[in-house]
Scaffold this motif. Structure first.
Motif: not given
Length: 71
Positions: A56-71
């Motif tokens: 769950e923590e890894q998925l939250r981390f990867q989701t954050l990385v995804y949105y930061i990369a798209k910004a």
């Protein structure tokens, strides 16, 4: 700010270097970025081993990385 020795080593010099933070993660500008737009995304708690991080923590981390990369 947190208790992670990794983040302590790369701690942002100024508060305006922090791009995003919440209770679990911090995103900040690298002092010596290898490329334009390079950011450090780090969990605030320290983990001895990557296997200590739950799915769950890894998925939250990867989701954050995804949105930061798209910004």
């Amino acid at each position: 700010m947190d208790n992670s020795p990794w983040v302590d080593k790369y701690r942002p010099v100024k508060l305006d270097h922090i791009i995003y933070q919440d209770s679990e993660y911090i995103v900040f500008l690298d002092l010596y970025p290898p490329t334009k737009g390079y950011l450090i995304v780090a969990p605030k708690p320290h983990y001895e081993d990557i296997l200590d991080i739950s799915i769950e923590e890894q998925l939250r981390f990867q989701t954050l990385v995804y949105y930061i990369a798209k910004a």
